[in-house]
Write a protein that holds these residues in place. Structure first.
Motif, mmCIF file in Angstrom:
data_model
loop_
_atom_site.group_PDB
_atom_site.id
_atom_site.type_symbol
_atom_site.label_atom_id
_atom_site.label_comp_id
_atom_site.label_asym_id
_atom_site.label_seq_id
_atom_site.Cartn_x
_atom_site.Cartn_y
_atom_site.Cartn_z
ATOM 1 N N GLN A 77 0.832 -1.212 0.000
ATOM 2 C CA GLN A 77 0.000 0.000 0.000
ATOM 3 C C GLN A 77 0.860 1.253 0.000
ATOM 4 O OE1 GLN A 77 -3.131 -0.777 -0.477
ATOM 5 N NE2 GLN A 77 -2.579 -2.925 -0.197
ATOM 6 N N ILE A 79 1.071 5.741 0.865
ATOM 7 C CA ILE A 79 0.539 7.004 1.369
ATOM 8 C C ILE A 79 0.433 7.870 0.111
ATOM 9 C CG2 ILE A 79 2.916 7.720 2.002
ATOM 10 C CD1 ILE A 79 1.805 9.552 4.122
ATOM 11 N N GLY A 104 -10.021 3.475 3.762
ATOM 12 C CA GLY A 104 -8.616 3.291 3.388
ATOM 13 C C GLY A 104 -7.694 4.139 4.254
ATOM 14 N N GLY A 106 -4.752 3.465 5.587
ATOM 15 C CA GLY A 106 -3.333 3.405 5.202
ATOM 16 C C GLY A 106 -2.448 3.876 6.344
ATOM 17 N N SER A 107 -1.682 4.930 6.100
ATOM 18 C CA SER A 107 -0.769 5.465 7.119
ATOM 19 C C SER A 107 -1.500 6.289 8.174
ATOM 20 C CB SER A 107 0.254 6.369 6.444
ATOM 21 O OG SER A 107 -0.398 7.536 5.943
ATOM 22 N N TYR A 109 -2.455 9.407 7.364
ATOM 23 C CA TYR A 109 -2.138 10.816 7.040
ATOM 24 C C TYR A 109 -3.375 11.609 6.615
ATOM 25 C CZ TYR A 109 0.038 14.864 4.806
ATOM 26 O OH TYR A 109 0.384 16.144 4.445
ATOM 27 N N ILE A 126 -8.785 -2.093 5.804
ATOM 28 C CA ILE A 126 -9.031 -3.527 5.640
ATOM 29 C C ILE A 126 -7.836 -4.395 6.068
ATOM 30 C CG2 ILE A 126 -8.286 -3.809 3.223
ATOM 31 C CD1 ILE A 126 -11.021 -5.368 2.838
ATOM 32 N N ILE A 127 -6.624 -3.845 6.026
ATOM 33 C CA ILE A 127 -5.448 -4.630 6.451
ATOM 34 C C ILE A 127 -5.239 -4.361 7.944
ATOM 35 C CG2 ILE A 127 -2.949 -5.000 6.142
ATOM 36 C CD1 ILE A 127 -3.300 -4.141 3.208
ATOM 37 N N LEU A 130 -2.045 -2.591 9.233
ATOM 38 C CA LEU A 130 -1.957 -1.162 8.896
ATOM 39 C C LEU A 130 -2.898 -0.349 9.786
ATOM 40 C CD1 LEU A 130 -1.727 -0.927 4.989
ATOM 41 C CD2 LEU A 130 0.017 -0.330 6.668
ATOM 42 N N ASP A 152 -13.745 -4.121 6.280
ATOM 43 C CA ASP A 152 -14.021 -3.784 4.891
ATOM 44 C C ASP A 152 -14.950 -2.565 4.861
ATOM 45 O OD1 ASP A 152 -14.807 -3.660 2.262
ATOM 46 O OD2 ASP A 152 -15.359 -5.776 2.093
ATOM 47 N N GLY A 153 -14.477 -1.504 4.225
ATOM 48 C CA GLY A 153 -15.254 -0.259 4.203
ATOM 49 C C GLY A 153 -16.377 -0.232 3.177
ATOM 50 N N TYR A 154 -16.572 -1.323 2.446
ATOM 51 C CA TYR A 154 -17.577 -1.336 1.370
ATOM 52 C C TYR A 154 -18.966 -0.952 1.880
ATOM 53 C CZ TYR A 154 -20.183 -2.856 -2.732
ATOM 54 O OH TYR A 154 -21.011 -2.893 -3.829
ATOM 55 N N THR A 169 -10.025 6.340 -0.427
ATOM 56 C CA THR A 169 -8.655 6.487 -0.921
ATOM 57 C C THR A 169 -8.109 5.195 -1.536
ATOM 58 O OG1 THR A 169 -7.627 6.012 1.230
ATOM 59 C CG2 THR A 169 -8.208 8.305 0.796
ATOM 60 N N VAL A 223 -4.250 2.567 -5.195
ATOM 61 C CA VAL A 223 -4.195 1.119 -4.971
ATOM 62 C C VAL A 223 -5.637 0.603 -4.976
ATOM 63 C CG1 VAL A 223 -2.035 1.150 -3.653
ATOM 64 C CG2 VAL A 223 -4.187 1.427 -2.444
ATOM 65 N N PRO A 224 -5.824 -0.704 -5.266
ATOM 66 C CA PRO A 224 -7.185 -1.228 -5.401
ATOM 67 C C PRO A 224 -8.010 -1.252 -4.102
ATOM 68 C CG PRO A 224 -5.557 -2.841 -6.147
ATOM 69 C CD PRO A 224 -4.804 -1.720 -5.543
ATOM 70 N N PHE A 225 -9.302 -1.050 -4.276
ATOM 71 C CA PHE A 225 -10.288 -1.234 -3.207
ATOM 72 C C PHE A 225 -10.505 -2.738 -3.148
ATOM 73 C CE2 PHE A 225 -14.347 -1.295 -1.143
ATOM 74 C CZ PHE A 225 -14.568 -0.047 -0.574
HETATM 75 N N1 SAH Z 1 -5.451 7.385 2.974
HETATM 76 C C1 SAH Z 1 -4.172 6.694 3.075
HETATM 77 C C2 SAH Z 1 -3.735 6.093 1.750
HETATM 78 C C3 SAH Z 1 -4.265 4.772 1.686
HETATM 79 S S1 SAH Z 1 -3.862 3.657 0.419
HETATM 80 C C4 SAH Z 1 -3.102 7.550 3.669
HETATM 81 O O1 SAH Z 1 -3.341 8.736 3.920
HETATM 82 O O2 SAH Z 1 -2.019 7.032 3.945
HETATM 83 C C5 SAH Z 1 -5.425 2.816 0.412
HETATM 84 C C6 SAH Z 1 -5.726 1.982 1.634
HETATM 85 O O3 SAH Z 1 -7.037 1.452 1.437
HETATM 86 C C7 SAH Z 1 -4.813 0.800 1.827
HETATM 87 O O4 SAH Z 1 -4.247 0.831 3.104
HETATM 88 C C8 SAH Z 1 -5.746 -0.409 1.662
HETATM 89 O O5 SAH Z 1 -5.416 -1.499 2.482
HETATM 90 C C9 SAH Z 1 -7.089 0.180 2.028
HETATM 91 N N2 SAH Z 1 -8.275 -0.510 1.507
HETATM 92 C C10 SAH Z 1 -8.442 -1.105 0.308
HETATM 93 N N3 SAH Z 1 -9.682 -1.638 0.207
HETATM 94 C C11 SAH Z 1 -10.320 -1.351 1.374
HETATM 95 C C12 SAH Z 1 -11.623 -1.637 1.890
HETATM 96 N N4 SAH Z 1 -12.518 -2.353 1.196
HETATM 97 N N5 SAH Z 1 -11.946 -1.174 3.114
HETATM 98 C C13 SAH Z 1 -11.046 -0.469 3.866
HETATM 99 N N6 SAH Z 1 -9.788 -0.199 3.441
HETATM 100 C C14 SAH Z 1 -9.436 -0.627 2.210
#
Ligand code: SAH
Length: 231
Positions: A77, A79, A104, A106-107, A109, A126-127, A130, A152-154, A169, A223-225
């Motif tokens: 993943q 930032i 999402g 991620g970090s 930020y 989702i991870i 992280l 899962d944020g879906y 994101t 990066v993919p959802f």
């Molecule tokens: N907003 C982040 C950038 C994130 S990159 C930042 O400021 O650093 C996108 C993130 O979305 C990744 O960490 C990935 O694991 C997460 N992601 C992908 N699919 C997701 C889902 N279905 N639900 C929640 N998070 C998800």
């Protein structure tokens, strides 16, 4: 020669950079990469000047924290590029009294940038690893108005809906219907839509008098959802 190169590399990467240096780099980043490219939203600019991006990346990338691009945060993943974070923040026009959902973390930020401006931020990652790192980081930095949820944020976050704005994101193949439902009347959602491995389109979704309108903003690469296996 080889040893000299190794010593130089170690020196460059471990050279202590003080808070003042980082502050200057941040000022320069906001001026050159953000303000001069058309972001004029005062709250957004203030937040980008304030949040210490170098604390959201791994120590070995600290020296690149104010560069004009995304950076790896592990687990495949990234930032996002500072300009994209600023653009997405400006487009939803966050106000202090707002409640915002981010998908999402991620970090953390983008969540921190939002938390500088608004009252309440919910962010879903989702991870789990992280999510844990970001949650600890945000807590340590004093962001007690951010809740990190692992999952899962879906389907959004029904228990805290509706939201004044939703920021996605990760690139989705379609706009998740639950997220549209959880948007407040007059609310805005910004989301990259398209195939995960190609260029996607950043879209703005608005709810006005119960009607949904969408507009395309610009081409982006996220990066993919992904979806949880449990669905
Ligand atoms: N907003 C982040 C950038 C994130 S990159 C930042 O400021 O650093 C996108 C993130 O979305 C990744 O960490 C990935 O694991 C997460 N992601 C992908 N699919 C997701 C889902 N279905 N639900 C929640 N998070 C998800």
């Amino acid at each position: 020669m080889k040893y000299l190169y190794i010593i130089l590399t170690i020196l460059i990467f471990s050279w202590p950079t003080n808070a003042q240096d980082y502050k200057q780099r941040r000022e320069k980043m906001v001026d050159k990469q953000i303000y001069k490219r058309g972001i004029k939203h005062a709250n957004t600019l203030d937040a980008l000047r304030k949040v210490e991006r170098h604390l959201f990346v791994s120590p070995r990338y600290k020296h690149m924290a104010y560069n004009d691009g995304p950076l790896s945060i592990g687990y495949g993943q990234t930032i996002s590029q500072p300009y994209i974070v600023a653009y997405m923040t400006q487009i939803i026009d966050p106000k202090p009294e707002h409640k915002i959902l981010e998908i999402g973390t991620g970090s953390g930020y983008q969540a921190a940038i939002l938390a500088e401006i608004v009252d309440e931020v919910y962010t879903i990652e989702i991870i789990p690893e992280l999510g844990e790192i970001a949650s600890e980081r945000l807590k340590k930095l004093g962001y007690d108005n951010v809740a990190v949820i692992k999952g899962d944020g879906y389907y959004g976050l029904l228990e805290h809906a509706p939201f004044d704005a939703i920021v996605v994101t990760a690139a989705a193949e379609h706009i998740p219907p639950s997220l549209i439902q959880q948007l407040k009347e007059g609310g805005k959602m910004v989301i990259p839509v398209g195939s995960p491995f190609l260029v996607q389109t950043l879209m703005l979704v608005e709810k006005k008098r119960g009607k949904i309108s969408t507009s395309s903003l610009m081409p982006v690469r996220f990066v993919p959802f992904t979806r949880s296996q449990k669905q």
